[in-house]
Design a protein around this motif. Structure first.
Motif, PDB file in Angstrom:
ATOM      1  N   GLU A 189       0.847  -1.198   0.000  1.00  0.00           N
ATOM      2  CA  GLU A 189       0.000   0.000   0.000  1.00  0.00           C
ATOM      3  C   GLU A 189       0.881   1.246   0.000  1.00  0.00           C
ATOM      4  O   GLU A 189       2.007   1.228   0.493  1.00  0.00           O
ATOM      5  CB  GLU A 189      -0.897  -0.006   1.244  1.00  0.00           C
ATOM      6  N   ALA A 190       0.341   2.332  -0.547  1.00  0.00           N
ATOM      7  CA  ALA A 190       1.096   3.588  -0.602  1.00  0.00           C
ATOM      8  C   ALA A 190       1.467   4.035   0.810  1.00  0.00           C
ATOM      9  O   ALA A 190       0.679   3.878   1.750  1.00  0.00           O
ATOM     10  CB  ALA A 190       0.254   4.654  -1.288  1.00  0.00           C
ATOM     11  N   ILE A 191       2.679   4.571   0.971  1.00  0.00           N
ATOM     12  CA  ILE A 191       3.113   4.999   2.306  1.00  0.00           C
ATOM     13  C   ILE A 191       2.974   6.514   2.427  1.00  0.00           C
ATOM     14  O   ILE A 191       2.940   7.234   1.435  1.00  0.00           O
ATOM     15  CB  ILE A 191       4.552   4.542   2.607  1.00  0.00           C
ATOM     16  N   ASP A 192       2.905   6.968   3.665  1.00  0.00           N
ATOM     17  CA  ASP A 192       2.675   8.387   3.945  1.00  0.00           C
ATOM     18  C   ASP A 192       3.752   9.254   3.301  1.00  0.00           C
ATOM     19  O   ASP A 192       4.939   8.920   3.317  1.00  0.00           O
ATOM     20  CB  ASP A 192       2.666   8.605   5.460  1.00  0.00           C
ATOM     21  N   LYS A 193       3.335  10.393   2.764  1.00  0.00           N
ATOM     22  CA  LYS A 193       4.231  11.297   2.044  1.00  0.00           C
ATOM     23  C   LYS A 193       5.411  11.767   2.906  1.00  0.00           C
ATOM     24  O   LYS A 193       6.523  11.936   2.419  1.00  0.00           O
ATOM     25  CB  LYS A 193       3.422  12.508   1.556  1.00  0.00           C
ATOM     26  N   ARG A 194       5.182  11.938   4.221  1.00  0.00           N
ATOM     27  CA  ARG A 194       6.249  12.493   5.069  1.00  0.00           C
ATOM     28  C   ARG A 194       7.416  11.522   5.254  1.00  0.00           C
ATOM     29  O   ARG A 194       8.492  11.920   5.691  1.00  0.00           O
ATOM     30  CB  ARG A 194       5.688  12.941   6.417  1.00  0.00           C
ATOM     31  N   PHE A 195       7.199  10.233   4.920  1.00  0.00           N
ATOM     32  CA  PHE A 195       8.286   9.266   5.061  1.00  0.00           C
ATOM     33  C   PHE A 195       9.107   9.118   3.772  1.00  0.00           C
ATOM     34  O   PHE A 195      10.135   8.452   3.758  1.00  0.00           O
ATOM     35  CB  PHE A 195       7.718   7.886   5.445  1.00  0.00           C
ATOM     36  N   GLN A 196       8.619   9.746   2.697  1.00  0.00           N
ATOM     37  CA  GLN A 196       9.283   9.556   1.394  1.00  0.00           C
ATOM     38  C   GLN A 196      10.710  10.121   1.393  1.00  0.00           C
ATOM     39  O   GLN A 196      11.652   9.468   0.958  1.00  0.00           O
ATOM     40  CB  GLN A 196       8.439  10.221   0.296  1.00  0.00           C
ATOM     41  N   SER A 197      10.884  11.326   1.943  1.00  0.00           N
ATOM     42  CA  SER A 197      12.205  11.963   1.940  1.00  0.00           C
ATOM     43  C   SER A 197      13.225  11.189   2.778  1.00  0.00           C
ATOM     44  O   SER A 197      14.349  10.953   2.332  1.00  0.00           O
ATOM     45  CB  SER A 197      12.081  13.409   2.425  1.00  0.00           C
ATOM     46  N   PRO A 198      12.876  10.738   4.020  1.00  0.00           N
ATOM     47  CA  PRO A 198      13.834   9.937   4.788  1.00  0.00           C
ATOM     48  C   PRO A 198      14.204   8.612   4.098  1.00  0.00           C
ATOM     49  O   PRO A 198      15.341   8.162   4.213  1.00  0.00           O
ATOM     50  CB  PRO A 198      13.101   9.661   6.111  1.00  0.00           C
ATOM     51  N   ILE A 199      13.269   8.005   3.367  1.00  0.00           N
ATOM     52  CA  ILE A 199      13.562   6.752   2.641  1.00  0.00           C
ATOM     53  C   ILE A 199      14.616   7.031   1.562  1.00  0.00           C
ATOM     54  O   ILE A 199      15.597   6.302   1.435  1.00  0.00           O
ATOM     55  CB  ILE A 199      12.284   6.152   2.014  1.00  0.00           C
ATOM     56  N   ILE A 200      14.399   8.108   0.797  1.00  0.00           N
ATOM     57  CA  ILE A 200      15.362   8.470  -0.261  1.00  0.00           C
ATOM     58  C   ILE A 200      16.719   8.793   0.367  1.00  0.00           C
ATOM     59  O   ILE A 200      17.766   8.400  -0.145  1.00  0.00           O
ATOM     60  CB  ILE A 200      14.842   9.668  -1.091  1.00  0.00           C
ATOM     61  N   SER A 201      16.710   9.497   1.512  1.00  0.00           N
ATOM     62  CA  SER A 201      17.964   9.839   2.197  1.00  0.00           C
ATOM     63  C   SER A 201      18.709   8.579   2.618  1.00  0.00           C
ATOM     64  O   SER A 201      19.933   8.496   2.492  1.00  0.00           O
ATOM     65  CB  SER A 201      17.692  10.705   3.438  1.00  0.00           C
ATOM     66  N   ARG A 202      17.968   7.594   3.126  1.00  0.00           N
ATOM     67  CA  ARG A 202      18.601   6.332   3.548  1.00  0.00           C
ATOM     68  C   ARG A 202      19.241   5.624   2.348  1.00  0.00           C
ATOM     69  O   ARG A 202      20.358   5.116   2.442  1.00  0.00           O
ATOM     70  CB  ARG A 202      17.560   5.427   4.218  1.00  0.00           C
ATOM     71  N   ILE A 203      18.548   5.632   1.220  1.00  0.00           N
ATOM     72  CA  ILE A 203      19.087   4.992   0.008  1.00  0.00           C
ATOM     73  C   ILE A 203      20.347   5.726  -0.452  1.00  0.00           C
ATOM     74  O   ILE A 203      21.325   5.120  -0.872  1.00  0.00           O
ATOM     75  CB  ILE A 203      18.018   4.946  -1.107  1.00  0.00           C
ATOM     76  N   LYS A 204      20.328   7.072  -0.328  1.00  0.00           N
ATOM     77  CA  LYS A 204      21.516   7.862  -0.694  1.00  0.00           C
ATOM     78  C   LYS A 204      22.696   7.522   0.209  1.00  0.00           C
ATOM     79  O   LYS A 204      23.835   7.422  -0.250  1.00  0.00           O
ATOM     80  CB  LYS A 204      21.204   9.362  -0.594  1.00  0.00           C
ATOM     81  N   VAL A 205      22.429   7.371   1.513  1.00  0.00           N
ATOM     82  CA  VAL A 205      23.495   7.027   2.463  1.00  0.00           C
ATOM     83  C   VAL A 205      24.107   5.679   2.095  1.00  0.00           C
ATOM     84  O   VAL A 205      25.329   5.513   2.048  1.00  0.00           O
ATOM     85  CB  VAL A 205      22.939   6.991   3.914  1.00  0.00           C
ATOM     86  N   MET A 206      23.248   4.693   1.784  1.00  0.00           N
ATOM     87  CA  MET A 206      23.729   3.353   1.418  1.00  0.00           C
ATOM     88  C   MET A 206      24.572   3.403   0.140  1.00  0.00           C
ATOM     89  O   MET A 206      25.514   2.635  -0.035  1.00  0.00           O
ATOM     90  CB  MET A 206      22.548   2.405   1.213  1.00  0.00           C
ATOM     91  N   SER A 207      24.213   4.336  -0.772  1.00  0.00           N
ATOM     92  CA  SER A 207      24.885   4.421  -2.079  1.00  0.00           C
ATOM     93  C   SER A 207      26.024   5.434  -2.085  1.00  0.00           C
ATOM     94  O   SER A 207      26.594   5.709  -3.145  1.00  0.00           O
ATOM     95  CB  SER A 207      23.870   4.816  -3.164  1.00  0.00           C
ATOM     96  N   ASP A 208      26.300   6.039  -0.908  1.00  0.00           N
ATOM     97  CA  ASP A 208      27.374   7.026  -0.780  1.00  0.00           C
ATOM     98  C   ASP A 208      27.127   8.244  -1.681  1.00  0.00           C
ATOM     99  O   ASP A 208      28.044   8.738  -2.347  1.00  0.00           O
ATOM    100  CB  ASP A 208      28.730   6.378  -1.104  1.00  0.00           C
TER     101      ASP A 208
END
Length: 535
Positions: A189-208
């Motif tokens: 199911e679609a996740i809340d909009k306010r969590f979208q930015s932290p998810i992208i940030s986490r992916i950026k951290v993992m990818s350096d």
């Protein structure tokens, strides 16, 4: 399944049967059992995986369970205590239990749990991200965090054999999608909009990548160990009107189809005729072997299967790719690095100074690379490469459009293989159908000839995660450059004439190869129509 894996499975089953006989419990084949998915979901996922058992059903207050080790009495006591009832023990192989839990979507249950109650926290740079090992037990132990959610999404995607994870930003929410067998579908199911930015940030951290930069696209990669295998992930972040979108490409060597564990041409699904012709050209001493098709049609896999078949200690094989998708022993592999100035053309020039016998160029995108590849093929090297085109005849026009010398190109060329991937119908639930005359005409079939033929369509069952398909197989057409065809191309005759001549020489076109798989019940007519033109 490879020969080695088949032997391991049989050895495991044999030892489990011996153990079952010793402890006087029945041995069952979980593949043949109809599992109660509701019952399995009623028990916490981490408990099922930690004690490695599958509940089979309840009768008179006694729960039947399948375990891999009936001698482990403490675990059986723990199960009885947790369930609050007596258990009747059956034995099944460890591999069968793991597969049954996978098909019961226990990984999806973890994903659902992870999205229900987590708190957002801005993730700081995590130096240990690359060495993380993800398992169901670890995911269950983690607190409700963005790290847990991202890890769980990745874990679930790998379990479901997805090739890509898409995180799409919308006006008021964010969607997570998986591409499985070439088809994109919502993973949850679609996740809340306010969590979208932290998810992208986490992916950026993992990818350096730079977590502060949100205005330009960024590309990166990371590596994770999931269960007992290390998997590479390629990440692309793109700014959109509602925030940033991310696509994570899963570069799992075992995931082209479940059947492929080692790269060989006979495992890719090509017809005997195509294999025979293609093998003839990949064993030539020099020349160019071209593989064409759209993105995601398995071109690189085919070339690697060819290289794996012909590699020997006597030959030096060098590849240049963007990125290196398979690591193969005995082959020198070079990744393209545009930022540092290592392009296909520059890399190819350097490769030629390393005295190779066989060269693979990941893709020809520009006239310079095309020219060097052709010269390499003319000077005694066997060159394997790919190019984006719809069919074998369009490739010729594509190269001539790159302003290469037609005579050199046609002289260098051994053969052109065009391929597509079609989904394989699930053997357990595919449904027989008969089409009307109009439906047959729409797909380019002769109603008089195929009116009584039984076709098959997908239905969906637990074995195929209710998609109706299990894995993919390749269909292909191969153009052999006979003297007559070379002359037609050099005389700049219309491609329709070249096509007619190839047909006269016995060429079987892509659509016809695919139709053979449809008529034999391997794939559906609808799926073939998605990847080939109706003629």
């Amino acid at each position: 399944m490879s020969k080695e894996e088949l032997e391991n499975t049989r050895a495991e089953e044999k030892s489990t049967k011996i153990l079952a006989a010793r402890y006087g419990v029945p041995y069952i084949d979980l593949e043949a059992q109809s599992l109660d998915r509701t019952l399995i979901r009623s028990i916490p996922v981490e408990f099922l995986h930690r004690l490695n058992f599958v509940p089979l059903g309840e009768d008179g207050g006694v729960m039947r369970i399948a375990v891999a080790d009936p001698s482990d009495l403490s675990s059986i006591d723990d199960i009885e205590s947790f369930l609050g009832r007596k258990v009747e023990v059956c034995a099944a192989s460890k591999r069968a239990i793991s597969e049954a839990l996978r098909k019961s979507e226990t990984a999806m249950q973890v994903l659902r749990d992870a999205t229900e109650g987590y708190v957002t926290q801005v993730v700081e740079r995590d130096s240990g991200g690359e060495e993380d090992v993800i398992s169901i037990e670890k995911l269950a132990d983690q607190d409700g965090s963005i790290i847990k959610l991202v890890n769980t999404i990745i874990f679930t995607a790998v379990q479901k054999r997805a090739s890509d994870i898409h995180i799409e930003s919308k006006d008021d929410d964010a969607k997570i999608k998986f591409r499985i067998d070439g088809v994109l579908g919502e993973a949850m199911e679609a996740i809340d909009k306010r969590f979208q930015s932290p998810i992208i940030s986490r992916i950026k951290v993992m990818s350096d990548l730079d977590i502060a930069e949100r205005r330009v696209p960024q590309d990166g990669r990371f590596r994770l160990k999931i269960k007992d295998k290390t998997i590479d992930f390629r990440v692309s972040i793109m700014p959109c009107i509602y925030g940033e979108d991310a696509v994570i490409r899963i570069l799992d060597k075992e995931m082209i189809t479940e059947a492929i564990r080692e790269l060989r041409l006979d495992l890719l699904g090509f017809s005997e005729e195509i294999q025979r012709k293609f093998r003839k050209y990949i064993t030539q001493p020099y020349g160019m072997v071209l593989v064409t098709g759209p993105t995601g049609s398995g071109k690189t896999t085919t070339l690697y299967a060819a290289l794996t078949e012909i590699k020997s200690p006597e030959d030096k094989i060098v590849t240049i790719e963007d990125p290196v998708e398979y690591q193969v022993d005995g082959i020198t592999q070079i990744p393209v690095n545009e930022k540092k100035g290592l392009s296909f053309a520059r890399g190819l020039r350097s490769i030629l100074r390393h005295d190779p016998d066989k060269i693979m160029v990941g893709e020809i995108r520009d006239p310079e690379t095309a020219q060097i590849a052709i010269q390499s093929a003319l000077t005694g090297h066997l060159v394997f490469t790919t190019v984006h085109a719809n069919n074998v005849f369009d490739v010729i026009g594509r190269f001539l459009h790159m302003q290469v010398d037609p005579y050199s190109f046609i002289s260098a060329l051994n053969c052109i293989l065009a391929q597509r991937l079609v989904r394989v119908l699930c053997p357990r639930c595919k449904t027989p159908v008969r089409y009307t005359a109009d439906q047959l005409r729409e797909s380019g079939l002769d109603p008089d000839r195929h009116a009584g033929h039984v076709f098959h369509e997908p239905k969906g069952c637990p074995d195929c995660n209710y998609t109706g398909y299990q894995g993919r197989t390749a269909i292909a057409e191969i153009l052999e450059l006979s003297d007559a065809i070379r002359e037609l191309i050099l005389e700049k005759k219309p491609l329709s004439e070249v096509k007619k001549r190839a047909k006269g020489e016995g060429m079987v076109f892509l659509r016809e190869t695919g139709m053979d798989k449809v008529l034999s019940g391997v794939t559906s007519l609808k799926d073939l129509n998605k990847v080939t033109f109706v003629e």
